[in-house]
Write an enzyme that holds these catalytic residues in place. Structure first.
Site, PDB file in Angstrom:
ATOM      1  N   GLU A 158       3.200  19.568   0.106  1.00 16.79           N
ATOM      2  CA  GLU A 158       3.050  19.931   1.516  1.00 16.79           C
ATOM      3  C   GLU A 158       4.056  21.029   1.850  1.00 16.79           C
ATOM      4  O   GLU A 158       5.166  21.071   1.283  1.00 16.79           O
ATOM      5  CB  GLU A 158       3.312  18.696   2.393  1.00 16.79           C
TER       6      GLU A 158
ATOM      7  N   ASN B 283       0.919  16.398   7.654  1.00 18.57           N
ATOM      8  CA  ASN B 283       1.004  16.760   9.074  1.00 18.57           C
ATOM      9  C   ASN B 283       0.952  18.278   9.251  1.00 18.57           C
ATOM     10  O   ASN B 283       0.451  18.780  10.264  1.00 18.57           O
ATOM     11  CB  ASN B 283       2.308  16.217   9.673  1.00 18.57           C
TER      12      ASN B 283
ATOM     13  N   ASN C 185      -5.978  15.151   8.366  1.00 21.80           N
ATOM     14  CA  ASN C 185      -4.899  14.288   7.876  1.00 21.80           C
ATOM     15  C   ASN C 185      -4.445  13.342   8.979  1.00 21.80           C
ATOM     16  O   ASN C 185      -4.156  13.791  10.097  1.00 21.80           O
ATOM     17  CB  ASN C 185      -3.696  15.144   7.443  1.00 21.80           C
ATOM     18  N   GLU C 186      -4.395  12.052   8.672  1.00 21.17           N
ATOM     19  CA  GLU C 186      -3.799  11.037   9.571  1.00 21.17           C
ATOM     20  C   GLU C 186      -4.134  11.288  11.037  1.00 21.17           C
ATOM     21  O   GLU C 186      -3.242  11.304  11.904  1.00 21.17           O
ATOM     22  CB  GLU C 186      -2.275  10.977   9.371  1.00 21.17           C
TER      23      GLU C 186
ATOM     24  N   TYR D  56       3.699   4.115   2.737  1.00 18.93           N
ATOM     25  CA  TYR D  56       5.051   4.354   2.231  1.00 18.93           C
ATOM     26  C   TYR D  56       5.810   3.045   2.308  1.00 18.93           C
ATOM     27  O   TYR D  56       5.599   2.250   3.231  1.00 18.93           O
ATOM     28  CB  TYR D  56       5.751   5.429   3.060  1.00 18.93           C
TER      29      TYR D  56
ATOM     30  N   GLU E 229      -1.717   9.363  -0.096  1.00 16.16           N
ATOM     31  CA  GLU E 229      -0.262   9.411   0.137  1.00 16.16           C
ATOM     32  C   GLU E 229       0.301   8.025  -0.126  1.00 16.16           C
ATOM     33  O   GLU E 229      -0.052   7.071   0.575  1.00 16.16           O
ATOM     34  CB  GLU E 229       0.070   9.828   1.582  1.00 16.16           C
TER      35      GLU E 229
ATOM     36  N   GLN F 223       5.838  12.932  -2.299  1.00 13.79           N
ATOM     37  CA  GLN F 223       5.261  14.197  -2.648  1.00 13.79           C
ATOM     38  C   GLN F 223       5.726  14.561  -4.068  1.00 13.79           C
ATOM     39  O   GLN F 223       6.167  13.663  -4.783  1.00 13.79           O
ATOM     40  CB  GLN F 223       5.697  15.237  -1.630  1.00 13.79           C
TER      41      GLN F 223
HETATM   42  O1  AHR Z   1       4.395  12.956   3.286  1.00 14.33           O
HETATM   43  C1  AHR Z   1       5.050  13.128   4.488  1.00 14.33           C
HETATM   44  C2  AHR Z   1       4.169  12.897   5.694  1.00 14.33           C
HETATM   45  O2  AHR Z   1       3.802  11.548   5.759  1.00 14.33           O
HETATM   46  C3  AHR Z   1       2.838  13.623   5.702  1.00 14.33           C
HETATM   47  O3  AHR Z   1       2.936  14.913   6.196  1.00 14.33           O
HETATM   48  C4  AHR Z   1       2.004  12.781   6.603  1.00 14.33           C
HETATM   49  O4  AHR Z   1       0.644  12.858   6.290  1.00 14.33           O
HETATM   50  C5  AHR Z   1       2.586  11.382   6.463  1.00 14.33           C
HETATM   51  O5  AHR Z   1       2.826  10.786   7.673  1.00 14.33           O
END
Ligand code: AHR
Length: 487
Positions: free
Chosen positions: A22, A67, A167-168, A239, A287, A345
């Site tokens: 990203e 994002n 995305n999201e 995450y 992700e 990432q």
């Molecule tokens: O990977 C970091 C961020 O986490 C990304 O930009 C977003 O998609 C997620 O919230």
């Protein structure tokens, strides 16, 4: 543990060894691209990073966000570099110089040996601009945007197959955040516009951005009611923050990933049945990683607008690496429906590879289980059954202490067993019954000891052979890889 070599659960899908780049922090600038670094090649790509990406065994890389993509104009990042605009980048509050864009990323990917997965901006833009990007990337020539690409020096189309529709979009933090109804409609329209340009595309709808979202589940269902027919995959993100719970709960994070996968699939299948569709969607878990997110949130927004600020440069421990290993085990176990996954990432930002200017790029602890799993999980996922103790965790309730998966490479007859001991206090004796594997012998046994925070790398570890079985001692909080050859 018993292994049933005739029961193939799934193919090992190489695309679960995906990653994510990203335009965030020093992921691109100072990560992939740093023209002044001694290791940079004539295109400014750090060759030490490229070598580590190849060693990591990454199959596909999602780009350019995250994002970031929800405010991105892809046209800013193509054409003569001197004419590209620098812009305020609102997602991460930094300055985006646009020196690195799609054409540079494609050239970098060719060197890294990775496939490309692109995300389109459905935050500030819509179906028209997404279809235009497909034209630029995938049409051979004879149209305005495909000829533009050729003028930019790339004759052949990129043939990018897999695309994320935004995305999201359920996140209130997302630029252009939408309701499920709004997004579902837009995803449908965008998918049709993109496929009108290239009918071969594989499209990913944005699922909910996490299990903790208040609308998790409802979002996915509403979105798919609108666009099930035109998408192939639904995304899942997650995450795992080591500081957000107690140690046992963190070590057992894969239980949450497992539940998330089952939950998303059950919703998708329910919508599919209601629509009387024979097609079943897969998951793009695009992700996932261990992320000290609480530390990032505690820092508050980045108030100084700068190029490539240091963001989320987590320093990983061996315990984090054990969790990464067990998340990969879960992704492999769901290989029948998890079509693709991206560790988020790749470099510097929440990443297995770290760089500093003028220093060689280095591997973080989480690099190792990824690289070893990617190298040795080959062929089929084989049914294995382990009988063992369970443990209580605050977040996930009662979970098995043992977590594992077995793969078989049918061309060589090699079996690889990946195991995690989730106990924070007790070693676990793993006894593998070899009676179903004629002529099996141990080739290698490696242990990554997450209880010893100074030991970052997996080390060779002993095993004991008895008649028809092999026994291993797994220390508390450890990941292990056992490789077996058979005749
Ligand atoms: O990977 C970091 C961020 O986490 C990304 O930009 C977003 O998609 C997620 O919230």
């Amino acid at each position: 543990m018993t292994i049933d070599p005739d029961a193939v659960m799934a193919q090992v899908n190489r695309r679960v060894f995906g990653s994510f780049v990203e335009h965030m922090g020093r992921g691109v600038y100072g990560g992939l691209y740093e023209p002044d670094d001694p290791s940079a090649d004539d295109e400014g790509h750090r060759t030490d990073v490229l070598a580590l990406v190849r060693e990591l065994g990454v199959s596909i890389v999602r780009y350019p966000g995250g994002n970031f993509v929800s405010g991105y104009r892809w046209e800013d990042g193509v054409g003569p570099v001197g004419r590209r605009p620098a812009r305020f980048e609102r997602a991460w509050r930094s300055i985006e110089p646009n020196v690195f864009g799609l054409d540079e990323f494609a050239r970098w990917s060719a060197k890294a040996g990775t496939d490309i997965m692109l995300a389109v901006n459905l935050g500030t833009r819509g179906a028209r601009q997404a279809a235009e990007l497909v034209e630029y990337a995938n049409v051979t020539g004879g149209t305005r945007l495909s000829d533009l690409r050729r003028r930019h020096g790339r004759e052949q189309p990129y043939g990018v197959r897999t695309w994320c529709l935004g995305n999201e979009m359920d996140g209130p933090w997302q630029i252009g955040h939408k309701s499920a109804e709004e997004y579902g409609r837009l995803a449908f329209e965008t998918a049709n516009s993109m496929r009108a340009v290239d009918p071969t595309l594989e499209l990913v709808a944005c699922g909910s951005s996490g299990r903790s979202m208040p609308g998790f589940g409802i979002w996915d269902e509403t979105v798919l009611v609108h666009c099930y027919e035109v998408v192939d995959l639904i995304s899942a993100h997650s995450y795992y923050d080591p500081e957000a719970s107690d140690l046992s709960s963190f070590i057992a994070s894969s239980a949450a990933m497992d539940e998330q996968i089952r939950h998303v699939l059950s919703i998708a299948d329910r919508v599919g049945r209601k629509k009387r569709m024979t097609k079943r969607l897969g998951i793009s878990f695009d992700e996932w990683n261990v992320w000290y997110m609480g530390r990032h949130e505690a820092q508050g927004p980045n108030l100084e607008w700068r190029r490539a600020p240091r963001l989320c440069e987590d320093d990983y421990t061996a315990t984090d690496a054990v969790v990464v290993g067990s998340l990969l085990i879960t992704l492999l176990r769901h290989g029948d429906r998890v079509a693709l996954a991206c560790q988020a990432q790749l470099v510097n930002t929440i990443a297995p590879i770290h760089t500093e200017p003028d220093e060689p790029a280095r591997r973080q602890a989480i690099f190792h289980p990824f690289a070893l799993t990617s190298r040795h999980a080959v062929g089929d996922v084989i049914h294995s059954a382990a009988v063992g103790p369970t443990m209580q965790t605050r977040v996930h309730g009662e979970v098995p202490v043992y977590d594992g998966v077995v793969t078989r490479d049918s061309t060589t007859g090699a079996f690889t067993s990946f195991s995690v001991n989730r106990s924070t206090t007790h070693q676990l004796e793993l006894v593998v019954d070899l009676s179903s594997l004629p002529g099996a012998r141990v080739v290698e046994h490696l242990i990554l000891d997450g209880g010893k925070t100074t030991t970052w790398e997996p080390r060779p570890a002993p095993w004991e052979n008895a008649s028809g079985e092999v026994a291993l001692l797994l220390p508390p909080v450890s990941w292990s890889m056992l490789r077996l050859a058979t005749t």
